[in-house]
Design an enzyme around this catalytic site. Structure first.
Site, PDB file in Angstrom:
ATOM      1  N   LYS A  73     -15.324  66.497 -10.086  1.00 48.28           N
ATOM      2  CA  LYS A  73     -15.792  65.570 -11.095  1.00 48.28           C
ATOM      3  C   LYS A  73     -14.797  65.431 -12.242  1.00 48.28           C
ATOM      4  CE  LYS A  73     -20.257  67.676 -10.369  1.00 48.28           C
ATOM      5  NZ  LYS A  73     -21.268  68.543 -11.018  1.00 48.28           N
ATOM      6  N   GLY A  74     -13.899  66.400 -12.343  1.00 50.63           N
ATOM      7  CA  GLY A  74     -13.054  66.540 -13.526  1.00 50.63           C
ATOM      8  C   GLY A  74     -12.221  65.337 -13.925  1.00 50.63           C
ATOM      9  N   ASP A 108      -3.720  73.782 -10.950  1.00 52.55           N
ATOM     10  CA  ASP A 108      -3.553  75.181 -11.324  1.00 52.55           C
ATOM     11  C   ASP A 108      -2.764  75.883 -10.204  1.00 52.55           C
ATOM     12  OD1 ASP A 108      -3.847  77.689 -12.457  1.00 52.55           O
ATOM     13  OD2 ASP A 108      -5.995  77.851 -12.089  1.00 52.55           O
ATOM     14  N   LYS A 112      -0.693  72.843 -14.933  1.00 49.80           N
ATOM     15  CA  LYS A 112      -0.720  74.240 -15.414  1.00 49.80           C
ATOM     16  C   LYS A 112       0.116  75.104 -14.466  1.00 49.80           C
ATOM     17  CE  LYS A 112      -4.694  76.656 -15.560  1.00 49.80           C
ATOM     18  NZ  LYS A 112      -6.038  77.026 -16.093  1.00 49.80           N
ATOM     19  N   PHE A 138      -7.385  78.686 -20.037  1.00 50.51           N
ATOM     20  CA  PHE A 138      -8.465  77.885 -19.480  1.00 50.51           C
ATOM     21  C   PHE A 138      -8.807  76.751 -20.423  1.00 50.51           C
ATOM     22  CE2 PHE A 138     -12.592  76.645 -17.943  1.00 50.51           C
ATOM     23  CZ  PHE A 138     -12.363  76.633 -16.571  1.00 50.51           C
ATOM     24  N   ASP A 146     -14.358  71.213 -17.231  1.00 56.28           N
ATOM     25  CA  ASP A 146     -15.581  71.954 -17.543  1.00 56.28           C
ATOM     26  C   ASP A 146     -15.391  73.460 -17.503  1.00 56.28           C
ATOM     27  OD1 ASP A 146     -15.317  72.099 -14.613  1.00 56.28           O
ATOM     28  OD2 ASP A 146     -17.303  73.036 -14.696  1.00 56.28           O
ATOM     29  N   ARG A 200     -17.537  68.851 -20.418  1.00 58.96           N
ATOM     30  CA  ARG A 200     -16.814  67.713 -19.836  1.00 58.96           C
ATOM     31  C   ARG A 200     -16.810  66.523 -20.793  1.00 58.96           C
ATOM     32  NH1 ARG A 200     -15.925  68.724 -14.322  1.00 58.96           N
ATOM     33  NH2 ARG A 200     -17.597  69.775 -13.208  1.00 58.96           N
TER      34      ARG A 200
HETATM   35  P1  IMP Z   1      -6.243  74.733  -8.042  1.00 58.65           P
HETATM   36  O1  IMP Z   1      -6.675  74.573  -6.620  1.00 58.65           O
HETATM   37  O2  IMP Z   1      -6.054  76.173  -8.418  1.00 58.65           O
HETATM   38  O3  IMP Z   1      -5.055  73.910  -8.410  1.00 58.65           O
HETATM   39  O4  IMP Z   1      -7.484  74.328  -8.908  1.00 58.65           O
HETATM   40  C1  IMP Z   1      -7.699  73.094  -9.337  1.00 58.65           C
HETATM   41  C2  IMP Z   1      -9.116  72.937  -9.828  1.00 58.65           C
HETATM   42  O5  IMP Z   1      -9.617  74.107 -10.503  1.00 58.65           O
HETATM   43  C3  IMP Z   1      -9.118  71.836 -10.848  1.00 58.65           C
HETATM   44  O6  IMP Z   1      -9.304  70.588 -10.225  1.00 58.65           O
HETATM   45  C4  IMP Z   1     -10.253  72.252 -11.749  1.00 58.65           C
HETATM   46  O7  IMP Z   1     -11.464  71.749 -11.228  1.00 58.65           O
HETATM   47  C5  IMP Z   1     -10.266  73.754 -11.704  1.00 58.65           C
HETATM   48  N1  IMP Z   1      -9.515  74.297 -12.858  1.00 58.65           N
HETATM   49  C6  IMP Z   1      -8.327  74.940 -12.827  1.00 58.65           C
HETATM   50  N2  IMP Z   1      -7.921  75.277 -14.064  1.00 58.65           N
HETATM   51  C7  IMP Z   1      -8.883  74.832 -14.891  1.00 58.65           C
HETATM   52  C8  IMP Z   1      -9.028  74.863 -16.331  1.00 58.65           C
HETATM   53  O8  IMP Z   1      -8.185  75.370 -17.102  1.00 58.65           O
HETATM   54  N3  IMP Z   1     -10.157  74.287 -16.825  1.00 58.65           N
HETATM   55  C9  IMP Z   1     -11.102  73.705 -16.034  1.00 58.65           C
HETATM   56  N4  IMP Z   1     -10.995  73.635 -14.701  1.00 58.65           N
HETATM   57  C10 IMP Z   1      -9.893  74.207 -14.133  1.00 58.65           C
HETATM   58 MG    MG Z   2     -11.061  69.530 -10.203  1.00 60.01          MG
END
Ligand code: IMP
Ligand code: MG
Length: 173
Positions: A40-41, A101, A129, A150, A157, A163
């Site tokens: 949803k982000g 991330d 990130k 974070f 969220d 959000r």
């Molecule tokens: P990844 O698979 O580790 O790249 O994670 C990506 C997903 O984790 C993002 O689409 C977010 O939904 C969530 N996420 C990662 N870091 C954050 C943060 O700092 N705040 C909020 N959601 C995060």
């Molecule tokens: Mg996401």
């Protein structure tokens, strides 16, 4: 009471989106672009970005991947919760994410999208990130880069809260 430190103010987000929208509009001139938002982000980011694109043919769709638990860790087991229904075969796709991330979610989603035979798949993320990156993901268009922490707000969220905040904050838990 959680501790919020501002990372990107409303007007800064707006300026970054205008900058990215100009670049995308230039890069995709005369092409058929499909923006695929990751729910949803990315909902606010995509909504603001798409209104600034100077392109004639832009389609919009959404994907949702699940992450386990309502905590601040990213899942290593990504599962598709909602698929696209726009036909992306032969089209140019940009995946629109809130934050990259580890990069594992995007790696999974990009591989999935490629099975539909698009002409190209690029990545646009509000926040890139870096510190915990595990997959070699290239973020082609980004508003900002942060090392760690974070973040919440403007779609991001913590356990489904925050959000709705119009700016982006670092949340100290
Ligand atoms: P990844 O698979 O580790 O790249 O994670 C990506 C997903 O984790 C993002 O689409 C977010 O939904 C969530 N996420 C990662 N870091 C954050 C943060 O700092 N705040 C909020 N959601 C995060
Ligand atoms: Mg996401």
């Amino acid at each position: 009471m959680p501790d919020f430190t501002p990372v990107l103010k409303e007007d800064e987000i707006k300026r970054h989106i205008s900058r990215i929208a100009k670049t995308i509009s230039f890069d995709y001139q005369g092409r058929e672009l499909v923006l695929v938002g990751v729910l949803k982000g990315a909902f606010l980011f995509l909504a603001d970005l798409v209104r600034e694109l100077a392109l004639e043919h832009v389609k919009i769709d959404f994907l949702q991947a699940s992450s386990y638990g309502a905590d601040t860790r990213s899942s290593e087991n990504v599962v598709l919760k909602k698929d696209i229904d726009v036909d992306i075969r032969g089209k140019d796709v940009i995946v629109v994410e809130d934050i990259v991330d580890t990069g594992l979610t995007l790696t999974f989603l990009i591989e999935h999208l490629k099975t539909f035979g698009p002409n190209s798949v690029k990545v646009c993320a509000m926040i890139d990130k870096k510190e915990r990156r595990k997959a070699a993901i290239q973020v082609d268009y980004a508003c900002a880069t942060v090392e760690k922490g974070f973040l919440v707000g403007y779609g991001l969220d913590y356990a489904e809260d925050y959000r709705n905040l119009p700016a982006i904050y670092h949340l100290k838990l």
